[in-house]
Motif scaffolding. Structure first.
Motif, PDB file in Angstrom:
ATOM      1  N   GLU A 113      22.925 -54.850  52.631  1.00 48.57           N
ATOM      2  CA  GLU A 113      21.893 -55.620  51.935  1.00 48.57           C
ATOM      3  C   GLU A 113      20.658 -54.769  51.628  1.00 48.57           C
ATOM      4  O   GLU A 113      20.049 -54.915  50.574  1.00 48.57           O
ATOM      5  CB  GLU A 113      21.528 -56.856  52.754  1.00 48.57           C
ATOM      6  CG  GLU A 113      22.683 -57.838  52.759  1.00 48.57           C
ATOM      7  CD  GLU A 113      22.422 -59.115  53.527  1.00 48.57           C
ATOM      8  OE1 GLU A 113      21.428 -59.163  54.278  1.00 48.57           O
ATOM      9  OE2 GLU A 113      23.210 -60.056  53.366  1.00 48.57           O
ATOM     10  N   VAL A 114      20.311 -53.864  52.544  1.00 48.84           N
ATOM     11  CA  VAL A 114      19.193 -52.951  52.261  1.00 48.84           C
ATOM     12  C   VAL A 114      19.511 -52.155  50.997  1.00 48.84           C
ATOM     13  O   VAL A 114      18.690 -52.047  50.088  1.00 48.84           O
ATOM     14  CB  VAL A 114      18.933 -51.998  53.447  1.00 48.84           C
ATOM     15  CG1 VAL A 114      18.121 -50.794  53.009  1.00 48.84           C
ATOM     16  CG2 VAL A 114      18.204 -52.730  54.565  1.00 48.84           C
ATOM     17  N   ALA A 115      20.722 -51.633  50.920  1.00 47.97           N
ATOM     18  CA  ALA A 115      21.098 -50.837  49.753  1.00 47.97           C
ATOM     19  C   ALA A 115      21.043 -51.679  48.486  1.00 47.97           C
ATOM     20  O   ALA A 115      20.555 -51.227  47.448  1.00 47.97           O
ATOM     21  CB  ALA A 115      22.496 -50.247  49.953  1.00 47.97           C
ATOM     22  N   ARG A 116      21.521 -52.910  48.571  1.00 44.65           N
ATOM     23  CA  ARG A 116      21.523 -53.750  47.364  1.00 44.65           C
ATOM     24  C   ARG A 116      20.100 -54.081  46.927  1.00 44.65           C
ATOM     25  O   ARG A 116      19.810 -54.124  45.745  1.00 44.65           O
ATOM     26  CB  ARG A 116      22.324 -55.023  47.617  1.00 44.65           C
ATOM     27  CG  ARG A 116      23.820 -54.735  47.677  1.00 44.65           C
ATOM     28  CD  ARG A 116      24.613 -55.988  47.911  1.00 44.65           C
ATOM     29  NE  ARG A 116      24.501 -56.921  46.809  1.00 44.65           N
ATOM     30  CZ  ARG A 116      24.621 -58.247  46.939  1.00 44.65           C
ATOM     31  NH1 ARG A 116      24.852 -58.764  48.112  1.00 44.65           N
ATOM     32  NH2 ARG A 116      24.509 -59.018  45.894  1.00 44.65           N
ATOM     33  N   THR A 117      19.199 -54.281  47.890  1.00 48.89           N
ATOM     34  CA  THR A 117      17.834 -54.626  47.490  1.00 48.89           C
ATOM     35  C   THR A 117      17.055 -53.417  46.972  1.00 48.89           C
ATOM     36  O   THR A 117      16.004 -53.589  46.390  1.00 48.89           O
ATOM     37  CB  THR A 117      17.033 -55.281  48.639  1.00 48.89           C
ATOM     38  OG1 THR A 117      17.165 -54.480  49.794  1.00 48.89           O
ATOM     39  CG2 THR A 117      17.509 -56.678  48.926  1.00 48.89           C
ATOM     40  N   VAL A 118      17.561 -52.189  47.173  1.00 47.04           N
ATOM     41  CA  VAL A 118      16.883 -51.074  46.506  1.00 47.04           C
ATOM     42  C   VAL A 118      17.629 -50.675  45.243  1.00 47.04           C
ATOM     43  O   VAL A 118      17.363 -49.622  44.664  1.00 47.04           O
ATOM     44  CB  VAL A 118      16.647 -49.843  47.429  1.00 47.04           C
ATOM     45  CG1 VAL A 118      15.767 -50.216  48.592  1.00 47.04           C
ATOM     46  CG2 VAL A 118      17.948 -49.231  47.882  1.00 47.04           C
ATOM     47  N   GLY A 119      18.554 -51.511  44.811  1.00 42.40           N
ATOM     48  CA  GLY A 119      19.137 -51.339  43.487  1.00 42.40           C
ATOM     49  C   GLY A 119      20.507 -50.686  43.438  1.00 42.40           C
ATOM     50  O   GLY A 119      20.969 -50.305  42.371  1.00 42.40           O
ATOM     51  N   ALA A 120      21.203 -50.547  44.576  1.00 44.43           N
ATOM     52  CA  ALA A 120      22.529 -49.942  44.557  1.00 44.43           C
ATOM     53  C   ALA A 120      23.549 -50.933  44.006  1.00 44.43           C
ATOM     54  O   ALA A 120      23.498 -52.122  44.333  1.00 44.43           O
ATOM     55  CB  ALA A 120      22.932 -49.510  45.968  1.00 44.43           C
ATOM     56  N   PHE A 141      22.850 -53.116  56.469  1.00 44.37           N
ATOM     57  CA  PHE A 141      22.845 -51.863  55.709  1.00 44.37           C
ATOM     58  C   PHE A 141      23.229 -52.112  54.257  1.00 44.37           C
ATOM     59  O   PHE A 141      22.641 -51.557  53.341  1.00 44.37           O
ATOM     60  CB  PHE A 141      23.818 -50.861  56.333  1.00 44.37           C
ATOM     61  CG  PHE A 141      23.281 -50.167  57.554  1.00 44.37           C
ATOM     62  CD1 PHE A 141      21.953 -50.316  57.931  1.00 44.37           C
ATOM     63  CD2 PHE A 141      24.100 -49.359  58.323  1.00 44.37           C
ATOM     64  CE1 PHE A 141      21.458 -49.675  59.053  1.00 44.37           C
ATOM     65  CE2 PHE A 141      23.616 -48.714  59.447  1.00 44.37           C
ATOM     66  CZ  PHE A 141      22.295 -48.871  59.811  1.00 44.37           C
TER      67      PHE A 141
END
Lengths: 260, 256
Positions: free
Chosen positions: A163-170, A161
């Motif tokens: 990492e998903v957020a980081r890869t969409v720019g969070a 979770f």
């Protein structure tokens, strides 16, 4: 005809569950009433439920029970909110930054195992017998437990979770608020509900030792005059408050986390 | 044609454990490349480094000539599990991909969300939470979210590994169609040879840990870009699959 009620790990209709819960409680009370009336047990040890209810009524109408309950509830909530307000951010930081966890965890683990009653004398030396002592004891009993529970919840946020957020720019703060806190929500409310219950345990200890108000004081005073119905009425009141609070928090849980 | 994703002397160790041996490899834009290799061989680590989620111990990774230093939305991840957020509806899960974008208006965001809901056949489930939909649907949501984010490189870590055979087949077909239509570069990690041959333009076969390239198979040259389901029953497909299986047995000394 009842065989379908006893299916291993089976389901039971909600209405059946509710009626069974009420019926079982009723049976226990009825057995208690019968035992008390039969005279096998002396009434100063086991007064009948009707006498307990009568005592409760007198306490409500003549002895200001409502005020004592209000005082106790206020103590519990002040200490509990204080503990939560500190434990939630600190617990989260402990699991977000290893260095903070490394610094705090051994200490907290040590304090967590100290029995609260053992710290009563110390807290009286520090804070006297006023409100501070009670709040301090309750805080002591909940903060150190809660902080580790929160840290644990934070640690369990799935890495995917994050990492998903980081890869969409969070950024880190957004990962925290939009993912970690959202994920933790349900377990956090559960942990708060459980620690609030412990607060009531410590409250009685605090009020027995040093208080001239509150439900613990009422129970303890009644004991000195062997007014067993009053003692029992006090205990029942705590049970009822616990039941109501717990159900309210469960309701809140269901409202907040409809997706579960 | 110059490579879009370039591994330049990329190597990775976790402490004393060498996971990826020095690798030089270029991947073309708008192609679907499968990293195939034994479980735990380091192929996932290699892919994660493209995402900026792991850092090479030495060497670097270039994306369009630019060095990868941290994750950003040009490279989106799709995992095997935990792919959609349980507290968001399908629609809001997809929109999450654009949550941190300031370059497009909220009207454009809703429009894009709508587009991907339709593209993945999720429109009827827009208001459902992930626990109310099937595993296949959940993976569609995860892929849609990544595309909505505007990623042009999709990093997929065994995304269909937990699905039943039929759903898996459907999603493979969909992925291939969408990859071509939306012109995406996909790195797809799997240990399933059938899946690899069916999906890939190119298969990079890795050795056991530490991962190093043991074969580079141009599947597109044999099967072409379009992958209808029937291709699985052709002679060419069988031959290619057997070739890859043999390579694996000979080169890695293991069944995958």
């Amino acid at each position: 005809m009842f065989s379908n009620l006893f299916v291993f790990r089976g389901r039971v209709a909600p209405m059946v569950e509710l009626s069974v819960g009420i019926a079982a409680a009723f049976l226990v009370v009825a057995a208690w009433e019968a035992a008390a009336r039969s005279g096998i047990i002396a009434p100063q040890f086991l007064p009948s439920p009707t006498r307990v209810v009568a005592a409760l009524w007198t306490m409500l109408t003549e002895q200001n029970l409502v005020w004592h309950v209000a005082v106790s509830t206020a103590r519990v909530w002040i200490a509990f909110l204080l503990a939560a307000a500190m434990a939630i951010p600190i617990g989260i930081m402990m699991s977000s930054y290893r260095i903070i966890g490394a610094a705090l965890e051994p200490m907290i683990d040590f304090i967590r195992y100290l029995p609260v009653p053992a710290l009563v004398p110390l807290s009286i030396i520090w804070f006297g017998v006023g409100e501070e002592t009670k709040v301090f004891l309750l805080w002591l009993g909940t903060f150190f437990q809660l902080v580790l529970l929160v840290a644990d919840d934070m640690r369990r946020v799935p890495q995917e979770f994050v990492e998903v957020a980081r890869t969409v720019g969070a950024n880190s703060r957004q990962v925290m608020t939009d993912v970690a806190l959202r994920w933790m929500g349900p377990t956090l409310i559960d942990n708060l509900r459980i620690t609030l219950g412990w607060c009531w345990t410590y409250l009685i200890i605090a009020e027995i030792v040093a208080a001239d108000s509150g439900i613990g004081y009422v129970i303890w005073t009644a004991r000195r005059f062997v007014k067993t119905p009053e003692v029992m009425a006090g205990v029942v009141v705590i049970g009822l408050i616990g039941l109501v609070t717990d159900q309210l928090l469960r309701l809140l849980h269901r409202r907040l986390f409809r997706y579960l | 044609m110059s490579a879009y994703v370039q591994f330049a002397d990329t190597a990775k160790s976790f402490g004393p454990v060498e996971v990826v041996r020095k690798t030089n490899l270029g991947l073309e834009r708008n192609s679907l490349v499968v990293f195939l290799g034994p479980s735990g061989c380091g192929k996932t680590t290699l892919m994660r480094m493209v995402g900026g989620l792991d850092e090479p111990t030495s060497g670097s990774i270039l994306l369009g000539g630019e060095k990868v230093v941290r994750p950003d939305r040009r490279r989106g991840m799709v995992f095997q599990s935990y792919s959609s957020f349980p507290w968001l509806t399908v629609e809001r899960n997809i929109a999450f991909g654009m949550r941190y974008r300031n370059d497009i208006t909220s009207a454009q965001k809703s429009e894009r969300t709508r587009h991907y809901l339709d593209l993945f056949g999720l429109a009827d489930f827009a208001a459902s939470y992930p626990n109310r939909i099937s595993g296949g649907m959940r993976q569609r949501v995860a892929i849609a979210r990544t595309l909505a984010a505007g990623s042009d490189v999709l990093l997929m870590d065994e995304p269909f590994g937990a699905l039943d055979a039929l759903t898996r087949e459907r999603l493979q077909v969909e992925l291939r169609l969408i990859q071509i239509r939306e012109e995406k570069t996909v790195i797809f990690v799997t240990h399933d040879v059938e899946e690899a041959v069916f999906l890939a333009d190119r298969i990079i076969l890795f050795s056991r840990r530490p991962a190093s390239v043991v074969a580079d198979i141009d599947v597109a040259a044999e099967l072409g870009p379009q992958r209808p389901l029937e291709i699985r029953e052709t002679q060419k497909f069988f031959e290619l699959r057997n070739k890859v299986l043999h390579l694996i047995r000979n080169e890695t000394g293991t069944a995958v």
